[in-house]
Every structure is written in structure tokens, then in C-alpha cells.
Design an enzyme around this catalytic site. Structure first.
Site, PDB file in Angstrom:
ATOM      1  N   THR A  10      78.330 -65.077  18.841  1.00 29.46           N
ATOM      2  CA  THR A  10      78.674 -66.041  19.289  1.00 29.46           C
ATOM      3  C   THR A  10      79.899 -66.580  18.724  1.00 29.46           C
ATOM      4  O   THR A  10      80.485 -67.593  18.859  1.00 29.46           O
ATOM      5  CB  THR A  10      77.241 -66.369  19.693  1.00 29.46           C
ATOM      6  OG1 THR A  10      77.409 -66.531  17.484  1.00 29.46           O
ATOM      7  CG2 THR A  10      76.109 -66.655  20.164  1.00 29.46           C
ATOM      8  N   GLY A  18      71.634 -62.088  15.080  1.00 27.71           N
ATOM      9  CA  GLY A  18      69.957 -61.635  15.805  1.00 27.71           C
ATOM     10  C   GLY A  18      69.515 -61.219  15.032  1.00 27.71           C
ATOM     11  O   GLY A  18      68.602 -60.223  15.801  1.00 27.71           O
ATOM     12  N   ALA A  19      69.800 -61.456  13.316  1.00 29.86           N
ATOM     13  CA  ALA A  19      68.617 -60.972  12.823  1.00 29.86           C
ATOM     14  C   ALA A  19      67.062 -61.570  12.862  1.00 29.86           C
ATOM     15  O   ALA A  19      66.226 -60.726  12.598  1.00 29.86           O
ATOM     16  CB  ALA A  19      69.217 -61.993  10.934  1.00 29.86           C
ATOM     17  N   GLU A  20      67.029 -62.975  13.275  1.00 28.05           N
ATOM     18  CA  GLU A  20      65.558 -63.763  14.024  1.00 28.05           C
ATOM     19  C   GLU A  20      65.213 -62.060  14.240  1.00 28.05           C
ATOM     20  O   GLU A  20      63.624 -62.254  14.556  1.00 28.05           O
ATOM     21  CB  GLU A  20      65.547 -64.890  14.976  1.00 28.05           C
ATOM     22  CG  GLU A  20      65.501 -65.609  13.550  1.00 28.05           C
ATOM     23  CD  GLU A  20      67.172 -66.060  11.985  1.00 28.05           C
ATOM     24  OE1 GLU A  20      68.070 -65.388  12.875  1.00 28.05           O
ATOM     25  OE2 GLU A  20      66.797 -66.158  10.956  1.00 28.05           O
ATOM     26  N   ASP A  75      66.025 -68.186   5.343  1.00 28.75           N
ATOM     27  CA  ASP A  75      66.741 -68.021   6.378  1.00 28.75           C
ATOM     28  C   ASP A  75      67.956 -68.833   5.761  1.00 28.75           C
ATOM     29  O   ASP A  75      68.193 -69.392   6.448  1.00 28.75           O
ATOM     30  CB  ASP A  75      65.985 -68.886   7.379  1.00 28.75           C
ATOM     31  CG  ASP A  75      67.644 -68.888   8.904  1.00 28.75           C
ATOM     32  OD1 ASP A  75      67.798 -67.691   8.574  1.00 28.75           O
ATOM     33  OD2 ASP A  75      67.270 -69.781   9.701  1.00 28.75           O
ATOM     34  N   LYS A  89      74.006 -73.293   3.969  1.00 29.71           N
ATOM     35  CA  LYS A  89      72.352 -73.285   4.600  1.00 29.71           C
ATOM     36  C   LYS A  89      71.514 -74.043   3.314  1.00 29.71           C
ATOM     37  O   LYS A  89      70.439 -75.393   3.304  1.00 29.71           O
ATOM     38  CB  LYS A  89      71.448 -72.252   4.931  1.00 29.71           C
ATOM     39  CG  LYS A  89      71.951 -72.876   6.789  1.00 29.71           C
ATOM     40  CD  LYS A  89      70.724 -72.114   7.349  1.00 29.71           C
ATOM     41  CE  LYS A  89      70.849 -71.677   9.369  1.00 29.71           C
ATOM     42  NZ  LYS A  89      70.147 -70.743   9.356  1.00 29.71           N
ATOM     43  N   CYS A 147      58.048 -69.404  24.016  1.00 31.70           N
ATOM     44  CA  CYS A 147      58.725 -70.469  25.094  1.00 31.70           C
ATOM     45  C   CYS A 147      59.697 -71.349  23.829  1.00 31.70           C
ATOM     46  O   CYS A 147      60.320 -71.671  24.578  1.00 31.70           O
ATOM     47  CB  CYS A 147      57.715 -70.797  25.378  1.00 31.70           C
ATOM     48  SG  CYS A 147      56.484 -69.486  26.463  1.00 31.70           S
ATOM     49  N   CYS A 166      63.306 -72.186  22.938  1.00 34.00           N
ATOM     50  CA  CYS A 166      64.219 -71.931  24.134  1.00 34.00           C
ATOM     51  C   CYS A 166      64.110 -72.993  25.120  1.00 34.00           C
ATOM     52  O   CYS A 166      64.918 -72.920  25.897  1.00 34.00           O
ATOM     53  CB  CYS A 166      64.863 -70.785  24.572  1.00 34.00           C
ATOM     54  SG  CYS A 166      65.219 -69.489  24.052  1.00 34.00           S
ATOM     55  N   MET A 208      66.846 -66.081  31.323  1.00 37.36           N
ATOM     56  CA  MET A 208      65.494 -66.020  31.275  1.00 37.36           C
ATOM     57  C   MET A 208      64.870 -64.779  32.115  1.00 37.36           C
ATOM     58  O   MET A 208      64.639 -64.021  32.875  1.00 37.36           O
ATOM     59  CB  MET A 208      65.007 -67.463  32.642  1.00 37.36           C
ATOM     60  CG  MET A 208      63.076 -67.482  32.270  1.00 37.36           C
ATOM     61  SD  MET A 208      62.423 -67.210  30.779  1.00 37.36           S
ATOM     62  CE  MET A 208      60.834 -66.181  31.093  1.00 37.36           C
TER      63      MET A 208
HETATM   64 CA    CA Z   1      68.988 -66.787  10.950  1.00 41.50          CA
END
Ligand code: CA
Length: 698
Positions: free
Chosen positions: A190, A206-208, A334, A361, A627, A630, A665
Site C-alpha cells: 500500500t 501484512g504483519a497482522e 502493535d 503509534k 468479518c 472489514c 471478498m
Molecule cells: Ca500493525
């Protein structure tokens, strides 16, 4: 090479013909000039090149300050829409456009790219990378893209499915494309690429979902890989990667990890901030959180886990390690260090020092010496309760209990971030940093022994609403921060956390959008609001300013962006279905947007099938697991209002068979049995029924 006089033998005649054909229609570009021609010398001089916005943060220092002052605190009341262009989707828009010689280049959702005449908005070309739509489900925070890079006639974009593509700046035709990730793993891209010294560097996300972070530098001309730097160690049994990071991972990072972290990736993705420091010839990369978040699950609760949550400096030519500073050792909330970095030279009382500034953060504003990575200072810019401060050598002083080992703890700030991707700016005129800050506490509980769903969200954290019985209030603010005194000077308070990227200008202005759909101009010195525009969709991207034919423009992308758009129930559902757009303003602009009727909200779905309490309870659990991350915000369909939920076969076709994979989806066949999917429908039916009886409110 002189940018104004191309070597004809070098440029293919077709490319040149296209370039000239397009160029003659653009006011700001001479007919003989190649489009998108930026090189090392030109970017190095970007500070004094007032017409253009040539890099993500305008210059390599990424201060997001422009000296332009035609639009100023004296004239801003005459600021009006000059032109706008609509995008093709309501998905999130986060890009900062690039402007070179009267042409505006921007990416949009799904990593598409557009080139437009920066004075008129006339579209010169569009590029669609034709992503595999099913990869959209890997994007934690919508299928957004934060921008392109431009270098020597090429436009570079990273795609949501993990490619880096070079386009011809004149025609938008692809010149080369490389796959920069293992597409079998849940990587996405992104972030905006950065360019320097004939190299283009790109990170990933994509760490999560359980990946291992890295950045890769490619040759801008050929797309050949030059170097790769992994931010966390891999499986020791697999041996070294053969990458630029091998030595630093073995010597410095490896000893700080325990357990079997590699089975869930380890994390450390570089999903946003990278800065080329031309003064010290180094690349700074901002490294993300751990995967999973919970340090006890990730690393048996042992070790600092380098280079998570760190700023790492590497050699830009070879990718070899130079220095690092870790903001949050043994990260477990996080807390990323991926937030935008700004390079400055400031006098803190003992002469000028070369510093990097970051508001990550974890809620502390950092000054780091960029000659050696040494900690200078850190002060909280929002309420913080995980640590009380930093020691003189740069270790956080953690509050006992903050690691939520024995009982749930409400932590300020949460992993949503005291500051996320929305870029901050720094005005050398006022000496202030303008931070889009958020206050979103979250209650963390230990879930180190919970179920693992490979390829989906795995944090090792059990979230609950509140640990201390008091209601949690979410809010946000634009903070004007004095980095020398490490103190707030003024703030504009918002009643909602999400507020947009900022731009500071020589006209004593700071521009910023918000989630309610306003785009504001504040006086940079006092914070007084001087102007605003209602865009009717969230405005969160970083604004820019540039000049064509002597006229100053301010441009910003509008469209809900990031996790707010998909994961956060917001009070802004009344504008849910309007497509993203770019808005461009100038003094006495005369453009008008046509009236828009927001698509009426669908009523809660009527489901005629009967379900058992056990089905509803099981479904509620799966809904929360897969679910809601998102389907809670305004961007994706509200399942309680989805006609698909009324029909068992249609529901199975979407959830299990992947009938809407092209929209993002993907099939959940690997995670849910058909019976579990049906139980989610039971939960959705019950929720919809209770919404109907309460008058349709959520
Ligand atoms: Ca994160």
C-alpha cells in the site's frame, strides 16, 4: 542528462512521439521536454523548485512544506475549487500526488494510476494493474495506495498483490514489472515507492496476517533487484537469506529473538515510511510491529525483537546496515515505527544537529540523531499510559502491568495509533510540526494460547471494551508541536479520531482534511481556522501544493481511507456510497461539483430461515474473528443490510465459493466450513432483526 534535451538515440521514437503528443496539450510542459523527467540533481534541488511536488513528501527531507505563498492567510478566503476528477470506486483513497512540469500523477484505490493536466484536470492516461481482486482480503486496512514515485520518465507503483511496476510517464504503458513478494503469502503493498540514485525501493504490508517484513531496491531502468533488507530474522534452520541484511540479522537482531517466531512471520513490515537522506547518503526505513502482536506468543516473552518498531539506516547502494534505534523494545501493542519520518537540522542549544523526527503509534514524539542513530529525546504528544517516559539512553520506562500478562489492561494509545499513515508536515517558518493525532484507547488481554488461523488476523490479544469500568472516548486532534521544546503549541480538537495528512505552506497555512468530509486551512502560527470546504466524503490523504503558469494550486484526494473506512463504525454513514475524487483548489477557482445524492441506506435484511441459539452464538464468534475487521466501516457492504444474507445459497456462493472474489471478498473456504458460514448468517439475521425493532439504528 539535461532534462530539457533528451538524447534522441536513447528514446524510442514511439515513446518520444507519444510524449510529445501528450506534452503539447499540457500548459506547464514545453513541447520538447520529456514527461516526468526527474533525476538526482533535480530532486536534490527540489526545495527551491516551487512549481513542482516531485517526491512523496515534496523533497527528500519529506517535510511537506512548500514556500509558495500566493494562497496565504490573507487570500485564502478566495480559495475555490479549480477542478476535480472522480475515481471509479468508493474504496479508500490515501495517495499523495506527484506534480512534474504541469502533470499530476496519482495512484488510486486498487493501485491504479492516473496522469492529469495539473492545471485543468484533463486526464492524459490511466493505468489499471489488473490486480487479482481476491488479494484484497489480505489488506488489513482496505485496498489503498499511498502514491507513486517518478524518476527519469518513469512512474513507479506498488500493487496490492505485491508487484512493483514501472510505467512510461508519457503514455502510462508498463515498461517493466517485478513480483516483490511471495504471492502465496498474505503480503500486500500500500506504500509509495521512493527513488534515489537510479534505484526504486519498495516495502510491503501484512504483519497482522503473519509475514516477514523487508524492503527491496530495484534498478529504475531495468527492474533488476539491487538489494533486499529483511527487518527480522527468519527460521535459523533455513540459514542466511543471501540478502544485504544477513550480517546485521545474525550479529545484532538474531540474539534478541526466542521461540518459534518465524512460524507466524515475525512481522516488521515496512509498509509506509522510507526516507532517502541525501546529506548523509543513507536510506532510513521505518519498521512495523511484531507478528503476532503479543510478545509472549511471538518470542516466549523474551528479548527486544530487533528490528521491530525501529528506525533502521542502511547504505542506499548496497542495503547494508548502518545504525538503528528501537522505539518500542519487545513490541506487544502493535506499535509500529512506520509513521512518516521528517529530516531536519535543528539547533537544540549546542549548534545545528542533523535529526530525524517521528511521531509513531506509541504516542511519543522522537528526535533521533541521524548521523549515528543515537536517541536525543522523546515526549508524549497524546495521553500515554504504557510508559512514563524514556531514559537518557533511549529505553522506555514501562508501567507495570502494561504488558497485560495477568489481566486485561486499557492502553493509551492503542495499536490504532496515536498517529497512523496520515502524513505530518513541518514548517521551517513556524518551526512547528503538524501532527494528525488520534486518541483511541483499547483494552488488551492475553490470548497467547488462543486459536491460530494461518493467513488471517492473529494477534495473540483478546480485545475487550474496557478494563477499568470507565467509558473509552475516541477523539483526534491536529497538534502543532514544537520539536525543540518538545511541547504542544496549539491544537485543533476533532470529535472523531481520524483526521487527515497535513501540508504546511509559506503562506502561513496548514491544510488538513477530516473524517466528516471537511478540508480545512488553519493559520500555521496560531491555529485559527481560516477556510474550509465540504467534500462530502472523508478527506484523509496528504495534500500538496504546486504552481502552473504562475498560479498556485492545492490538491488533495478525498475518500475514506485506511482502517477507518473498513473497520470502524462511524457517525459518517450518511455519505457512504460516493466515489473518491481529487479536489484541486486555486484563488478564484470556478469549478462546481454536480449535486450528488448519496445512495439511500439499505434497510436491515429480512431473513426468513430459522436458526438455533447455538447457531447464532457460534456465528457471532466467527463474525468477530473474520468479518467485522472489514465490514464495520462505510466502505464495504454492511452485512446486516446485505441482500446476500437473505438467501442461503447466495451466502454460501460468496463466503465459501468466492463468487465476489474479484471485488476483494475472497473465499473463506480455508477458514470456515459451510456450516460455520451458515451460522454467521444466523448471527447476521439476529442482528438485522434487532436493528429493525430498534428503528434501523446500528
Ligand atoms: Ca500493525
Amino acid at each position: 542528462m539535461d532534462r530539457a534535451r533528451p538524447r534522441l538515440g536513447y528514446v524510442s521514437s514511439i515513446v518520444l512521439a507519444t510524449a510529445l503528443a501528450v506534452a503539447t496539450s499540457v500548459a506547464g510542459i514545453a513541447a520538447t521536454q520529456r514527461m516526468g523527467w526527474i533525476d538526482q540533481a533535480r530532486l536534490a534541488a527540489a526545495e527551491t523548485d516551487l512549481d513542482n511536488w516531485m517526491g512523496y513528501g515534496r523533497t527528500w527531507q519529506e517535510q511537506r512544506f512548500s514556500p509558495l505563498d500566493q494562497i496565504s492567510d490573507k487570500t485564502v478566503r478566495r480559495l475555490k475549487l479549480a477542478w476535480y476528477a472522480d475515481f471509479d470506486t468508493i474504496r479508500g483513497q490515501e495517495a499523495t500526488p506527484i506534480v512534474v512540469d504541469g502533470v499530476l500523477y496519482t495512484s488510486t484505490a486498487w493501485s491504479k494510476v492516473m496522469a492529469m493536466d495539473a492545471a485543468t484536470g484533463q486526464v492524459l492516461w490511466r493505468f489499471d494493474p489488473e490486480n487479482d481482486g481476491s488479494k484484497g482480503v489480505h489488506a488489513c486496512c482496505d485496498v489503498v495506495n499511498r502514491g507513486v514515485a517518478v524518476w527519469k520518465g518513469k512512474v513507479f507503483v506498488g500493487t496490492i498483490d505485491g508487484r512493483l511496476i514501472a510505467l512510461d510517464a508519457a503514455s502510462g504503458k508498463p515498461l517493466w514489472s517485478v513480483v516483490t513478494v511471495d504471492q502465496k503469502q498474505p503480503y500486500t503493498i500500500t506504500g509509495a515507492p521512493r527513488v534515489f540514485k537510479d534505484k526504486v525501493v519498495i516495502g510491503n504490508s501484512g504483519a497482522e496476517l503473519g509475514v516477514r517484513g523487508y524492503v527491496t531496491a530495484y534498478d529504475t531502468e531495468t527492474g533488476k533487484l539491487v538489494w533486499r533488507y529483511y527487518t527480522v530474522p527468519g527460521n535459523p534452520a533455513a540459514g542466511p537469506d543471501g540478502a544485504a541484511s544477513d550480517e546485521a540479522l545474525q550479529r545484532i537482531a538474531g540474539p534478541t529473538w526466542s521461540g518459534k517466531w518465524w512460524t507466524l512471520g515475525g512481522g516488521g513490515t515496512v509498509w509506509d515510511s522510507m526516507v532517502y537522506d541525501s546529506e548523509l547518503d543513507q536510506l532510513l526505513i521505518g519498521v512495523g510491529n511484531g507478528a503476532p502482536w503479543n510478545h509472549r506468543l511471538r518470542s516466549d516473552g523474551k528479548g527486544d525483537n530487533l528490528f521491530l518498531s525501529s528506525i533502521v539506516a542502511v547504505d542506499p547502494d548496497t542495503g547494508t546496515y548502518k545504525w538503528h534505534y528501537q522505539e518500542t523494545p519487545a513490541e506487544t501493542w502493535d506499535y509500529t515505527a512506520t509513521q512518516q519520518m521528517i529530516l531536519v537540522t535543528l539547533d537544540l542549544g549546542q549548534g545545528p544537529r542533523k535529526l530525524v523526527m517521528q511521531a509513531p503509534k506509541n504516542g511519543f514524539f522522537f528526535l533521533i540523531d541521524r548521523t549515528n542513530g543515537k536517541f536525543v529525546s522523546a515526549k508524549p504528544y497524546v495521553p500515554v499510559n504504557w510508559a512514563t517516559g524514556y531514559t537518557a539512553d533511549g529505553r522506555p520506562i514501562e508501567r507495570p502491568g502494561a504488558r497485560y500478562a495477568d489481566r486485561p489492561e486499557t492502553i493509551y494509545p492503542s495499536g490504532i495509533g496515536a498517529h497512523a499513515w496520515m502524513p505530518m508536515s513541518y514548517s521551517p517558518r513556524t518551526g512547528l510540526v503538524y501532527i494528525p493525532a488520534m486518541e483511541v484507547p483499547l483494552t488488551y488481554g492475553d490470548n497467547a494460547k488462543g486459536a491460530i488461523h494461518p493467513g488471517r488476523w492473529n494477534t495473540g490479544v483478546a480485545f475487550s471494551r474496557n478494563a477499568d469500568g470507565k467509558p473509552l472516548v475516541n477523539k483526534g486532534e491536529l497538534i502543532a508541536w514544537d520539536p525543540i521544546r518538545q511541547k504542544e503549541v496549539w491544537r485543533h480538537q476533532y470529535d472523531w479520531p481520524w483526521n487527515g495528512g497535513t501540508l504546511a505552506t509559506g503562506g502561513n497555512l496548514v491544510f488538513q482534511g477530516d473524517a466528516r468530509g471537511f478540508f480545512h486551512a488553519y493559520a500555521a502560527d496560531s491555529g485559527k481556522e481560516l477556510w474550509s470546504f465540504q467534500a462530502r466524503r472523508g478527506v484523509l490523504a496528504g495534500p500538496i501544493t504546486y504552481r502552473v503558469g504562475g498560479k498556485q494550486y492545492v490538491a488533495v484526494l478525498a475518500g475514506y481511507g485506511g482502517s477507518m473506512g473498513v473497520a470502524t463504525a462511524s457517525p459518517f454513514q450518511r455519505y457512504p456510497q460516493l466515489p473518491g475524487r481529487i479536489l484541486v483548489f486555486a484563488l478564484d477557482g470556478t469549478a462546481r461539483t454536480p449535486p450528488e445524492a448519496a445512495t439511500p441506506e439499505m434497510p436491515p435484511v429480512q431473513v426468513r430461515d430459522r436458526f438455533t441459539d447455538a447457531q447464532r452464538a457460534d456465528g457471532a464468534k466467527w463474525y468477530a474473528t473474520f468479518c467485522q475487521i472489514c465490514h464495520t466501516g462505510p466502505v464495504n457492504p454492511d452485512l446486516m443490510r446485505s441482500a446476500v444474507a437473505a438467501d442461503k445459497d447466495a451466502w454460501q456462493a460468496v463466503v465459501i465459493e468466492g463468487a465476489l472474489a474479484g471485488n476483494g471478498m475472497a473465499s473463506f473456504r480455508d477458514y470456515l466450513t459451510p456450516a460455520q458460514a451458515e451460522n454467521i448468517r444466523a448471527h447476521v439475521a439476529a442482528q438485522a432483526a434487532s436493528m429493525r425493532t430498534s428503528g434501523g439504528a446500528k
